[in-house]
Design a protein around this motif. Sequence first.
Motif, mmCIF file in Angstrom:
data_model
loop_
_atom_site.group_PDB
_atom_site.id
_atom_site.type_symbol
_atom_site.label_atom_id
_atom_site.label_comp_id
_atom_site.label_asym_id
_atom_site.label_seq_id
_atom_site.Cartn_x
_atom_site.Cartn_y
_atom_site.Cartn_z
ATOM 1 N N ALA A 7 0.843 -1.208 0.000
ATOM 2 C CA ALA A 7 0.000 0.000 0.000
ATOM 3 C C ALA A 7 0.877 1.256 0.000
ATOM 4 O O ALA A 7 0.522 2.273 -0.601
ATOM 5 C CB ALA A 7 -0.923 -0.002 1.207
ATOM 6 N N ARG A 10 -8.707 6.694 2.928
ATOM 7 C CA ARG A 10 -9.042 5.814 1.786
ATOM 8 C C ARG A 10 -9.276 4.380 2.285
ATOM 9 O O ARG A 10 -10.125 3.667 1.774
ATOM 10 C CB ARG A 10 -7.929 5.833 0.728
ATOM 11 N N LYS A 16 -0.856 0.518 -8.626
ATOM 12 C CA LYS A 16 -1.294 1.885 -8.323
ATOM 13 C C LYS A 16 -2.249 1.868 -7.124
ATOM 14 O O LYS A 16 -2.818 0.828 -6.792
ATOM 15 C CB LYS A 16 -1.995 2.480 -9.541
ATOM 16 N N SER A 17 -2.453 3.047 -6.528
ATOM 17 C CA SER A 17 -3.266 3.120 -5.307
ATOM 18 C C SER A 17 -4.672 2.566 -5.527
ATOM 19 O O SER A 17 -5.160 1.750 -4.746
ATOM 20 C CB SER A 17 -3.385 4.562 -4.843
ATOM 21 N N HIS A 18 -5.314 3.006 -6.626
ATOM 22 C CA HIS A 18 -6.698 2.538 -6.844
ATOM 23 C C HIS A 18 -6.719 1.043 -7.147
ATOM 24 O O HIS A 18 -7.686 0.347 -6.830
ATOM 25 C CB HIS A 18 -7.389 3.376 -7.931
ATOM 26 N N HIS A 75 -4.358 8.728 3.201
ATOM 27 C CA HIS A 75 -4.174 7.272 3.084
ATOM 28 C C HIS A 75 -5.130 6.535 4.033
ATOM 29 O O HIS A 75 -5.861 5.624 3.635
ATOM 30 C CB HIS A 75 -2.720 6.939 3.428
ATOM 31 N N TRP A 107 -4.541 -1.173 -5.820
ATOM 32 C CA TRP A 107 -4.351 -1.830 -4.516
ATOM 33 C C TRP A 107 -5.711 -1.970 -3.821
ATOM 34 O O TRP A 107 -6.067 -3.034 -3.314
ATOM 35 C CB TRP A 107 -3.378 -1.015 -3.654
ATOM 36 N N PHE A 151 -0.759 6.228 -0.518
ATOM 37 C CA PHE A 151 -1.656 6.277 -1.678
ATOM 38 C C PHE A 151 -1.529 7.559 -2.495
ATOM 39 O O PHE A 151 -1.887 7.565 -3.666
ATOM 40 C CB PHE A 151 -3.116 6.113 -1.237
ATOM 41 N N ASN A 152 -1.065 8.669 -1.893
ATOM 42 C CA ASN A 152 -0.955 9.905 -2.670
ATOM 43 C C ASN A 152 -0.174 9.623 -3.959
ATOM 44 O O ASN A 152 0.986 9.169 -3.915
ATOM 45 C CB ASN A 152 -0.251 10.994 -1.852
ATOM 46 N N GLU A 153 -0.800 9.906 -5.100
ATOM 47 C CA GLU A 153 -0.237 9.484 -6.379
ATOM 48 C C GLU A 153 1.107 10.141 -6.694
ATOM 49 O O GLU A 153 1.981 9.514 -7.302
ATOM 50 C CB GLU A 153 -1.242 9.733 -7.520
ATOM 51 N N ARG A 177 3.726 8.532 -4.443
ATOM 52 C CA ARG A 177 3.860 7.128 -4.870
ATOM 53 C C ARG A 177 4.748 7.023 -6.113
ATOM 54 O O ARG A 177 5.588 6.143 -6.217
ATOM 55 C CB ARG A 177 2.465 6.566 -5.149
#
Length: 358
Positions: A170, A226, A187-189, A223, A191, A173-175, A178
């Motif tokens: 994880a 989310r 990618k965050s979404h 994070h 994950w 999450f901030n793109e 990251r």
Amino acid sequence: MNILEKLKNDVRLDYEDGLKLYDLDLFTLGKFANQKRQNLNDKKVYFNVNRHINPTNLCSDVCLFCAFSAHRKNDKAYTMSHEDIIKIVDDTVKRGTKEIHIVSAHNKNVSWQWYLEIFKMIKNKYPFLHIKAMTAAEVDFLARTNGFTYKEVLEKMAEYGVNSMPGGGAEIFNEEVRKRICNGKVKSHEWLEIHETWHSMGYESNATMLFGHLERRDDRIDHILRIRNSQDKALKNNKGGFNAFIPLVYQRNNNFLKIKKFLGSVEILKTFAISRLLLDNVKHIKAYWATSTINLAMVAQEFGCDDLDGTIEKESIQSSAGAVSSNGLNMKDFIDLIKTSGLIPVQRDSLYNEIKVY
Ligand code: V47
């Protein structure tokens, strides 16, 4: 309502509130986090008897914070044979291990069957063992390299014997952050999509957050929220969900991130406490002693955390980056440490069913 009134009235906190929490002094924050922890988990401190196995460190992704994967700072590449792995399991079950935690690098030299046969082999021989394996980053890697959908990989994992998923991959999450620390990885979404799909199949998992590197406080709040949003969906569907949230403290050795300023204990404890206060829908906050040190992990039990992970036996990911966790901790030490802190040691299984209260 101001932030203190919200805390007193146990109101669900939003992003702006999360930022304000960092402005409170540690003891005020700790008092509310400890209250919430005790409402949910009394004075219990959970741990399990587990064995971490990292079957390969050959990785096609380059995460700048990682000292575990084989690269020019770590030239000791390895890939275990299945025989090596079952020998480790044979040995560890003799000591009462209940959970095998398996996390690998993303190795293009082996097939998806190589990854999944490990679980079947262990499950066939020891059906009572709980297998917690495959981070969402590994799921994404197997899907991408073999043309599978996430659902197909997850279904295969269940078929081959995986019981729950660990929370790794994880990061943050901030793109933007990251991209700077682990560009190219899940990618965050994605994950979140992987965990949500796993939950929709009725299974449970954990969630991590790697902090203390390039991220800022607002990235941590984002994070955590989310994760809370994702857990709301699982609870609404009444299927699966996150058991524990694990803030992992960044370890600084042997990697490629050029961090000059490291977090002190106050900021680490505040982050644990804030995790407890924001995540009103995740029952357990784990102070993973391998990254926080056992001493701070014990203090963290009074700042919102209620879990220490487990005995581990052998740890390669964080210890490659400087953590003193390579040989684990024994159960007696866990029990003594928890008791002398005035808390109640509880040996748990992987899904937090109580095995023994000491
Ligand atoms: O995602 C890598 C982290 C994670 C470093 O679910 C580092 O119970 C600190 O998934 N400093 C993998 N951390 C480990 C993992 C895990 C661990 C414990 C419990 C559970 C659970 C899951 O290790 C990665 C990454 O965030 N990591 N390098 C480092 N230098």
